[in-house]
Design a protein around this motif. Sequence first.
Motif, PDB file in Angstrom:
ATOM      1  N   LEU A 146      67.456  78.108 -38.218  1.00 14.46           N
ATOM      2  CA  LEU A 146      67.931  77.989 -36.852  1.00 14.46           C
ATOM      3  C   LEU A 146      66.770  77.801 -35.878  1.00 14.46           C
ATOM      4  CD1 LEU A 146      70.645  80.799 -36.865  1.00 14.46           C
ATOM      5  CD2 LEU A 146      70.854  78.411 -37.555  1.00 14.46           C
ATOM      6  N   ILE A 147      67.108  77.442 -34.654  1.00 12.36           N
ATOM      7  CA  ILE A 147      66.091  77.150 -33.650  1.00 12.36           C
ATOM      8  C   ILE A 147      65.239  78.373 -33.313  1.00 12.36           C
ATOM      9  CG2 ILE A 147      67.591  77.653 -31.681  1.00 12.36           C
ATOM     10  CD1 ILE A 147      66.287  75.214 -30.280  1.00 12.36           C
ATOM     11  N   ASP A 148      65.777  79.580 -33.530  1.00  9.23           N
ATOM     12  CA  ASP A 148      65.037  80.806 -33.226  1.00  9.23           C
ATOM     13  C   ASP A 148      64.143  81.250 -34.387  1.00  9.23           C
ATOM     14  OD1 ASP A 148      67.015  81.603 -34.982  1.00  9.23           O
ATOM     15  OD2 ASP A 148      67.311  83.546 -34.011  1.00  9.23           O
ATOM     16  N   GLY A 149      64.168  80.515 -35.492  1.00  9.22           N
ATOM     17  CA  GLY A 149      63.361  80.856 -36.666  1.00  9.22           C
ATOM     18  C   GLY A 149      64.115  81.635 -37.724  1.00  9.22           C
ATOM     19  N   SER A 150      65.328  82.060 -37.427  1.00  9.88           N
ATOM     20  CA  SER A 150      66.155  82.763 -38.420  1.00  9.88           C
ATOM     21  C   SER A 150      66.560  81.801 -39.527  1.00  9.88           C
ATOM     22  CB  SER A 150      67.406  83.353 -37.757  1.00  9.88           C
ATOM     23  OG  SER A 150      67.063  84.302 -36.777  1.00  9.88           O
ATOM     24  N   GLU A 151      66.764  82.357 -40.727  1.00 13.01           N
ATOM     25  CA  GLU A 151      67.142  81.538 -41.876  1.00 13.01           C
ATOM     26  C   GLU A 151      68.457  82.041 -42.450  1.00 13.01           C
ATOM     27  OE1 GLU A 151      63.827  81.847 -44.486  1.00 13.01           O
ATOM     28  OE2 GLU A 151      62.580  80.463 -43.325  1.00 13.01           O
ATOM     29  N   ILE A 152      69.326  81.114 -42.798  1.00  9.99           N
ATOM     30  CA  ILE A 152      70.639  81.431 -43.359  1.00  9.99           C
ATOM     31  C   ILE A 152      70.830  80.643 -44.645  1.00  9.99           C
ATOM     32  CG2 ILE A 152      73.134  81.408 -43.000  1.00  9.99           C
ATOM     33  CD1 ILE A 152      72.624  81.519 -40.010  1.00  9.99           C
ATOM     34  N   THR A 153      71.241  81.338 -45.707  1.00 12.35           N
ATOM     35  CA  THR A 153      71.594  80.676 -46.966  1.00 12.35           C
ATOM     36  C   THR A 153      73.095  80.763 -47.128  1.00 12.35           C
ATOM     37  OG1 THR A 153      69.477  81.315 -47.958  1.00 12.35           O
ATOM     38  CG2 THR A 153      71.225  80.592 -49.448  1.00 12.35           C
ATOM     39  N   LEU A 154      73.749  79.606 -47.044  1.00 15.88           N
ATOM     40  CA  LEU A 154      75.207  79.545 -47.152  1.00 15.88           C
ATOM     41  C   LEU A 154      75.623  79.353 -48.597  1.00 15.88           C
ATOM     42  CD1 LEU A 154      76.451  77.310 -44.193  1.00 15.88           C
ATOM     43  CD2 LEU A 154      77.181  79.635 -44.683  1.00 15.88           C
ATOM     44  N   ASN A 155      76.547  80.167 -49.061  1.00 21.36           N
ATOM     45  CA  ASN A 155      77.067  80.000 -50.412  1.00 21.36           C
ATOM     46  C   ASN A 155      78.053  78.833 -50.449  1.00 21.36           C
ATOM     47  OD1 ASN A 155      77.467  80.492 -53.115  1.00 21.36           O
ATOM     48  ND2 ASN A 155      77.953  82.654 -52.867  1.00 21.36           N
ATOM     49  N   ARG A 156      78.504  78.500 -51.631  1.00 21.54           N
ATOM     50  CA  ARG A 156      79.447  77.397 -51.788  1.00 21.54           C
ATOM     51  C   ARG A 156      80.747  77.663 -51.025  1.00 21.54           C
ATOM     52  NH1 ARG A 156      76.773  78.097 -56.586  1.00 21.54           N
ATOM     53  NH2 ARG A 156      75.775  76.234 -57.470  1.00 21.54           N
ATOM     54  N   ASN A 157      81.329  76.587 -50.508  1.00 17.29           N
ATOM     55  CA  ASN A 157      82.608  76.651 -49.794  1.00 17.29           C
ATOM     56  C   ASN A 157      82.550  77.593 -48.591  1.00 17.29           C
ATOM     57  OD1 ASN A 157      83.888  74.945 -51.793  1.00 17.29           O
ATOM     58  ND2 ASN A 157      83.963  76.742 -53.134  1.00 17.29           N
ATOM     59  N   SER A 158      81.395  77.642 -47.924  1.00 18.34           N
ATOM     60  CA  SER A 158      81.219  78.487 -46.748  1.00 18.34           C
ATOM     61  C   SER A 158      80.704  77.642 -45.596  1.00 18.34           C
ATOM     62  CB  SER A 158      80.224  79.618 -47.040  1.00 18.34           C
ATOM     63  OG  SER A 158      80.649  80.397 -48.139  1.00 18.34           O
ATOM     64  N   LYS A 159      80.893  78.144 -44.372  1.00 11.76           N
ATOM     65  CA  LYS A 159      80.378  77.421 -43.218  1.00 11.76           C
ATOM     66  C   LYS A 159      80.084  78.378 -42.065  1.00 11.76           C
ATOM     67  CE  LYS A 159      84.794  76.147 -40.999  1.00 11.76           C
ATOM     68  NZ  LYS A 159      85.607  75.020 -40.501  1.00 11.76           N
ATOM     69  N   ILE A 160      79.157  77.944 -41.198  1.00 15.77           N
ATOM     70  CA  ILE A 160      78.842  78.683 -39.984  1.00 15.77           C
ATOM     71  C   ILE A 160      79.078  77.768 -38.784  1.00 15.77           C
ATOM     72  CG2 ILE A 160      77.217  80.342 -40.951  1.00 15.77           C
ATOM     73  CD1 ILE A 160      74.949  78.490 -40.088  1.00 15.77           C
ATOM     74  N   ILE A 161      79.444  78.386 -37.671  1.00 18.67           N
ATOM     75  CA  ILE A 161      79.667  77.655 -36.431  1.00 18.67           C
ATOM     76  C   ILE A 161      78.791  78.292 -35.360  1.00 18.67           C
ATOM     77  CG2 ILE A 161      81.376  76.946 -34.702  1.00 18.67           C
ATOM     78  CD1 ILE A 161      83.523  77.371 -36.884  1.00 18.67           C
ATOM     79  N   TYR A 162      77.996  77.483 -34.661  1.00 18.48           N
ATOM     80  CA  TYR A 162      77.121  77.994 -33.611  1.00 18.48           C
ATOM     81  C   TYR A 162      76.697  76.839 -32.708  1.00 18.48           C
ATOM     82  CZ  TYR A 162      73.373  76.044 -36.496  1.00 18.48           C
ATOM     83  OH  TYR A 162      72.577  75.190 -37.216  1.00 18.48           O
ATOM     84  N   THR A 163      76.223  77.177 -31.526  1.00 16.78           N
ATOM     85  CA  THR A 163      75.737  76.162 -30.604  1.00 16.78           C
ATOM     86  C   THR A 163      74.290  75.814 -30.939  1.00 16.78           C
ATOM     87  OG1 THR A 163      75.057  77.876 -29.038  1.00 16.78           O
ATOM     88  CG2 THR A 163      77.264  76.932 -28.749  1.00 16.78           C
ATOM     89  N   LYS A 164      73.871  74.628 -30.567  1.00 17.99           N
ATOM     90  CA  LYS A 164      72.509  74.203 -30.877  1.00 17.99           C
ATOM     91  C   LYS A 164      71.474  75.097 -30.216  1.00 17.99           C
ATOM     92  CE  LYS A 164      73.359  69.311 -31.821  1.00 17.99           C
ATOM     93  NZ  LYS A 164      73.019  67.916 -31.451  1.00 17.99           N
ATOM     94  N   LYS A 165      71.790  75.571 -29.007  1.00 12.07           N
ATOM     95  CA  LYS A 165      70.894  76.474 -28.301  1.00 12.07           C
ATOM     96  C   LYS A 165      71.626  77.779 -28.005  1.00 12.07           C
ATOM     97  CE  LYS A 165      67.821  73.130 -26.071  1.00 12.07           C
ATOM     98  NZ  LYS A 165      67.241  72.684 -24.776  1.00 12.07           N
TER      99      LYS A 165
END
Length: 199
Positions: A8-27
Amino acid sequence: NNIIEKKLIDGSEITLNRNSKIIYTKKFNKKQRKITLEGEAFFNVRKDVDRPMLVKTEAVETTVTGTEFRIKQSEKGIQIVLIEGEVSVAYNQKSSLLKPSQQWIWNRSTDQELITNVRDSNGDYVRFENERLSKILVFLEWKYDVEFSYQPEEIEDCLISISIGDVSIDQAFKLISFVSNVCFEANESKQYVISEKCK
């Protein structure tokens, strides 16, 4: 259907498993970093005490400032395992604070919450120390997707110390019986009933 790693833009890291999704704004805004999760993901959140990250999964909100944790949404409910740092879990107008090597569980079928100590990042190996049997049964209902039928007075004074790992439900029953004398039998409704009281 692939595992996806996202920075992410803030430096955080996310590992998404199969058949998963995240929703967030660009900023992210100046007050919080808000994300909606569907499925399962591992989070490594960059520390920012002035702008916590809020992860929303159905009606459950997980708030962190900087930490490592895993959230899993499934048909059984929601599971949050904390590896490092500290997180606050809010559900049904109640907030719970998790410490490292703890997990929070919400059982969808019973609408019950539970916090346990864990020995792995997946929450498969748990440790109960001088814990009420009623609380352990809540965990077994979650882990094995079963139901128990008992009178509260049968186990209200039953305290157990036990570790439960990657074992079958019959093996879990044997472990509990060994330390408490409690025995379990399946009834006609496919529920498990307590046939011997705790000693």
